[in-house]
Design a protein around this motif. Structure first.
Motif, PDB file in Angstrom:
ATOM      1  N   TYR A   1      91.580 126.148  88.894  1.00 52.05           N
ATOM      2  CA  TYR A   1      92.671 125.296  89.371  1.00 52.05           C
ATOM      3  C   TYR A   1      93.947 126.119  89.569  1.00 52.05           C
ATOM      4  CZ  TYR A   1      89.525 121.750  87.515  1.00 52.05           C
ATOM      5  OH  TYR A   1      88.428 120.992  87.242  1.00 52.05           O
ATOM      6  N   ILE A   2      94.184 127.027  88.648  1.00 52.69           N
ATOM      7  CA  ILE A   2      95.362 127.891  88.759  1.00 52.69           C
ATOM      8  C   ILE A   2      95.244 128.757  90.007  1.00 52.69           C
ATOM      9  CG2 ILE A   2      96.592 129.817  87.670  1.00 52.69           C
ATOM     10  CD1 ILE A   2      95.761 128.572  84.949  1.00 52.69           C
ATOM     11  N   ALA A   3      94.055 129.299  90.252  1.00 49.65           N
ATOM     12  CA  ALA A   3      93.843 130.146  91.423  1.00 49.65           C
ATOM     13  C   ALA A   3      94.094 129.368  92.710  1.00 49.65           C
ATOM     14  CB  ALA A   3      92.435 130.723  91.414  1.00 49.65           C
ATOM     15  N   GLU A   4      93.607 128.146  92.776  1.00 50.55           N
ATOM     16  CA  GLU A   4      93.817 127.340  93.981  1.00 50.55           C
ATOM     17  C   GLU A   4      95.304 127.082  94.223  1.00 50.55           C
ATOM     18  OE1 GLU A   4      91.655 126.501  96.394  1.00 50.55           O
ATOM     19  OE2 GLU A   4      90.334 127.792  95.222  1.00 50.55           O
ATOM     20  N   ASP A   5      96.023 126.778  93.152  1.00 46.15           N
ATOM     21  CA  ASP A   5      97.465 126.542  93.296  1.00 46.15           C
ATOM     22  C   ASP A   5      98.192 127.799  93.748  1.00 46.15           C
ATOM     23  OD1 ASP A   5      97.181 123.914  92.551  1.00 46.15           O
ATOM     24  OD2 ASP A   5      97.835 124.227  90.479  1.00 46.15           O
ATOM     25  N   MET A   6      97.779 128.944  93.206  1.00 42.61           N
ATOM     26  CA  MET A   6      98.459 130.189  93.548  1.00 42.61           C
ATOM     27  C   MET A   6      98.102 130.686  94.947  1.00 42.61           C
ATOM     28  SD  MET A   6      98.368 132.216  89.954  1.00 42.61           S
ATOM     29  CE  MET A   6      99.937 133.051  89.902  1.00 42.61           C
ATOM     30  N   LYS A   7      96.986 130.236  95.485  1.00 40.77           N
ATOM     31  CA  LYS A   7      96.570 130.670  96.817  1.00 40.77           C
ATOM     32  C   LYS A   7      97.121 129.781  97.927  1.00 40.77           C
ATOM     33  CE  LYS A   7      92.260 132.996  95.675  1.00 40.77           C
ATOM     34  NZ  LYS A   7      90.807 132.991  95.857  1.00 40.77           N
TER      35      LYS A   7
ATOM     36  N   ALA B   1     109.153 139.868  96.665  1.00 38.99           N
ATOM     37  CA  ALA B   1     109.298 139.917  95.202  1.00 38.99           C
ATOM     38  C   ALA B   1     108.523 138.771  94.546  1.00 38.99           C
ATOM     39  CB  ALA B   1     110.774 139.849  94.819  1.00 38.99           C
ATOM     40  N   HIS B   2     108.559 137.596  95.162  1.00 38.47           N
ATOM     41  CA  HIS B   2     107.820 136.451  94.634  1.00 38.47           C
ATOM     42  C   HIS B   2     106.324 136.742  94.626  1.00 38.47           C
ATOM     43  CE1 HIS B   2     105.715 132.539  94.957  1.00 38.47           C
ATOM     44  NE2 HIS B   2     106.604 132.174  94.073  1.00 38.47           N
ATOM     45  N   HIS B   3     105.831 137.306  95.705  1.00 35.78           N
ATOM     46  CA  HIS B   3     104.404 137.643  95.780  1.00 35.78           C
ATOM     47  C   HIS B   3     104.009 138.647  94.692  1.00 35.78           C
ATOM     48  CE1 HIS B   3     100.496 138.929  97.175  1.00 35.78           C
ATOM     49  NE2 HIS B   3     100.943 140.160  97.193  1.00 35.78           N
ATOM     50  N   GLU B   4     104.815 139.687  94.512  1.00 38.46           N
ATOM     51  CA  GLU B   4     104.510 140.691  93.484  1.00 38.46           C
ATOM     52  C   GLU B   4     104.495 140.066  92.092  1.00 38.46           C
ATOM     53  OE1 GLU B   4     107.433 143.734  94.084  1.00 38.46           O
ATOM     54  OE2 GLU B   4     106.555 144.360  95.995  1.00 38.46           O
ATOM     55  N   THR B   5     105.456 139.184  91.826  1.00 36.44           N
ATOM     56  CA  THR B   5     105.512 138.508  90.529  1.00 36.44           C
ATOM     57  C   THR B   5     104.330 137.562  90.355  1.00 36.44           C
ATOM     58  OG1 THR B   5     107.910 138.642  90.583  1.00 36.44           O
ATOM     59  CG2 THR B   5     106.955 137.064  89.049  1.00 36.44           C
ATOM     60  N   GLN B   6     103.986 136.846  91.416  1.00 35.96           N
ATOM     61  CA  GLN B   6     102.865 135.914  91.351  1.00 35.96           C
ATOM     62  C   GLN B   6     101.551 136.664  91.120  1.00 35.96           C
ATOM     63  OE1 GLN B   6     102.206 133.648  94.953  1.00 35.96           O
ATOM     64  NE2 GLN B   6     101.666 131.833  93.757  1.00 35.96           N
ATOM     65  N   GLN B   7     101.365 137.811  91.775  1.00 33.69           N
ATOM     66  CA  GLN B   7     100.151 138.592  91.580  1.00 33.69           C
ATOM     67  C   GLN B   7     100.088 139.139  90.157  1.00 33.69           C
ATOM     68  OE1 GLN B   7      97.516 139.075  94.013  1.00 33.69           O
ATOM     69  NE2 GLN B   7      96.604 139.494  92.042  1.00 33.69           N
ATOM     70  N   ALA B   8     101.224 139.624  89.645  1.00 34.36           N
ATOM     71  CA  ALA B   8     101.263 140.123  88.265  1.00 34.36           C
ATOM     72  C   ALA B   8     100.952 139.000  87.276  1.00 34.36           C
ATOM     73  CB  ALA B   8     102.630 140.736  87.962  1.00 34.36           C
TER      74      ALA B   8
ATOM     75  N   TRP C   1      94.465 136.043  83.955  1.00 36.39           N
ATOM     76  CA  TRP C   1      93.037 136.374  83.901  1.00 36.39           C
ATOM     77  C   TRP C   1      92.765 137.401  82.797  1.00 36.39           C
ATOM     78  CZ3 TRP C   1      94.347 133.290  87.639  1.00 36.39           C
ATOM     79  CH2 TRP C   1      93.368 132.525  88.248  1.00 36.39           C
ATOM     80  N   GLY C   2      93.704 138.301  82.560  1.00 40.62           N
ATOM     81  CA  GLY C   2      93.539 139.297  81.499  1.00 40.62           C
ATOM     82  C   GLY C   2      93.491 138.679  80.113  1.00 40.62           C
ATOM     83  N   VAL C   3      94.250 137.601  79.902  1.00 45.54           N
ATOM     84  CA  VAL C   3      94.240 136.921  78.596  1.00 45.54           C
ATOM     85  C   VAL C   3      92.841 136.425  78.281  1.00 45.54           C
ATOM     86  CG1 VAL C   3      95.017 134.825  77.413  1.00 45.54           C
ATOM     87  CG2 VAL C   3      96.668 136.316  78.504  1.00 45.54           C
ATOM     88  N   ARG C   4      92.165 135.869  79.284  1.00 43.26           N
ATOM     89  CA  ARG C   4      90.805 135.365  79.061  1.00 43.26           C
ATOM     90  C   ARG C   4      89.898 136.500  78.570  1.00 43.26           C
ATOM     91  NH1 ARG C   4      87.479 134.466  84.277  1.00 43.26           N
ATOM     92  NH2 ARG C   4      88.014 136.649  84.267  1.00 43.26           N
TER      93      ARG C   4
ATOM     94  N   GLY D   1      85.133 138.760  85.848  1.00 41.53           N
ATOM     95  CA  GLY D   1      85.579 138.747  87.233  1.00 41.53           C
ATOM     96  C   GLY D   1      87.066 139.012  87.326  1.00 41.53           C
ATOM     97  N   PRO D   2      87.470 139.609  88.429  1.00 37.12           N
ATOM     98  CA  PRO D   2      88.883 139.953  88.576  1.00 37.12           C
ATOM     99  C   PRO D   2      89.739 138.737  88.882  1.00 37.12           C
ATOM    100  CG  PRO D   2      87.693 140.468  90.585  1.00 37.12           C
ATOM    101  CD  PRO D   2      86.668 139.989  89.578  1.00 37.12           C
ATOM    102  N   SER D   3      91.022 138.917  88.725  1.00 36.55           N
ATOM    103  CA  SER D   3      91.956 137.859  89.095  1.00 36.55           C
ATOM    104  C   SER D   3      91.963 137.735  90.615  1.00 36.55           C
ATOM    105  CB  SER D   3      93.353 138.194  88.570  1.00 36.55           C
ATOM    106  OG  SER D   3      93.817 139.391  89.158  1.00 36.55           O
ATOM    107  N   PRO D   4      92.390 136.589  91.120  1.00 35.55           N
ATOM    108  CA  PRO D   4      92.398 136.412  92.580  1.00 35.55           C
ATOM    109  C   PRO D   4      93.421 137.339  93.224  1.00 35.55           C
ATOM    110  CG  PRO D   4      93.527 134.597  91.525  1.00 35.55           C
ATOM    111  CD  PRO D   4      92.919 135.421  90.431  1.00 35.55           C
ATOM    112  N   VAL D   5      93.118 137.779  94.423  1.00 38.84           N
ATOM    113  CA  VAL D   5      94.061 138.576  95.196  1.00 38.84           C
ATOM    114  C   VAL D   5      94.806 137.607  96.101  1.00 38.84           C
ATOM    115  CG1 VAL D   5      94.307 140.435  96.873  1.00 38.84           C
ATOM    116  CG2 VAL D   5      92.556 140.576  95.097  1.00 38.84           C
TER     117      VAL D   5
END
Length: 155
Positions: free
Chosen positions: A46-52, A71-78, A84-87, A132-136
């Motif tokens: 759900y988070i991935a869909e919202d961020m995409k 800058a927003h995109h870089e922050t959103q990707q980070a 995803w890293g927390v999981r 699996g990696p975080s969404p790009v």
């Protein structure tokens, strides 16, 4: 002689060791793994869909908006990478705790467990496989073409 700044805090000096209850460690590992699998990982899609969600390209002449969206995109990707890293990291911690608990189940936990064993369990890269990696996420200021994009020409 150890320099004063490298010594433990004064209230810790002379403390012999840290006792751990292996049964509680096993409980902690199981609960932590269950928490990640039941209450954290299912929400990542759900988070991935919202961020995409697509963001239209900004007007080239509005350089402040272009810079803001970059800058927003870089922050959103980070942020996506961290979420995803927390999981995976939490799963790794649960597997390491489980490994240590399994190693000392049949022993006197208060005298047998060693810090080196815990460090070895935490350092084991095979302890938890990343799922699996975080969404790009698409950068709205990139020159890529697509349904909601067009090249942004920077002045």
């Amino acid at each position: 002689m150890i320099p004063e700044e490298d010594r433990p805090a004064s209230w810790l000096r002379g403390y012999g060791g840290i006792e751990a209850d292996i049964r509680r460690l096993r409980e902690f590992a199981d609960k932590l793994q269950a928490e990640v699998e039941r209450n954290y990982a299912p929400h990542l899609s759900y988070i991935a869909e919202d961020m995409k969600a697509p963001v239209p390209n900004p007007a080239d002449a509005f350089i402040e908006l272009v810079n803001f969206l970059r800058a927003h995109h870089e922050t959103q990707q980070a942020t996506a990478d961290m979420v995803w890293g927390v999981r995976d990291t939490t799963g790794h911690l649960a597997v390491a705790a489980s490994t240590v608990a399994n190693s000392y189940t049949q022993s006197d936990a208060f005298s047998s467990a060693r810090v080196a064993d815990v460090e070895r369990a935490l350092a084991n890269p095979a302890a938890a496989t990343p799922r699996g990696p975080s969404p790009v996420l698409r950068d709205p200021t990139s020159p890529e073409t697509g349904p909601m994009s067009g090249p942004v020409v920077l002045p």
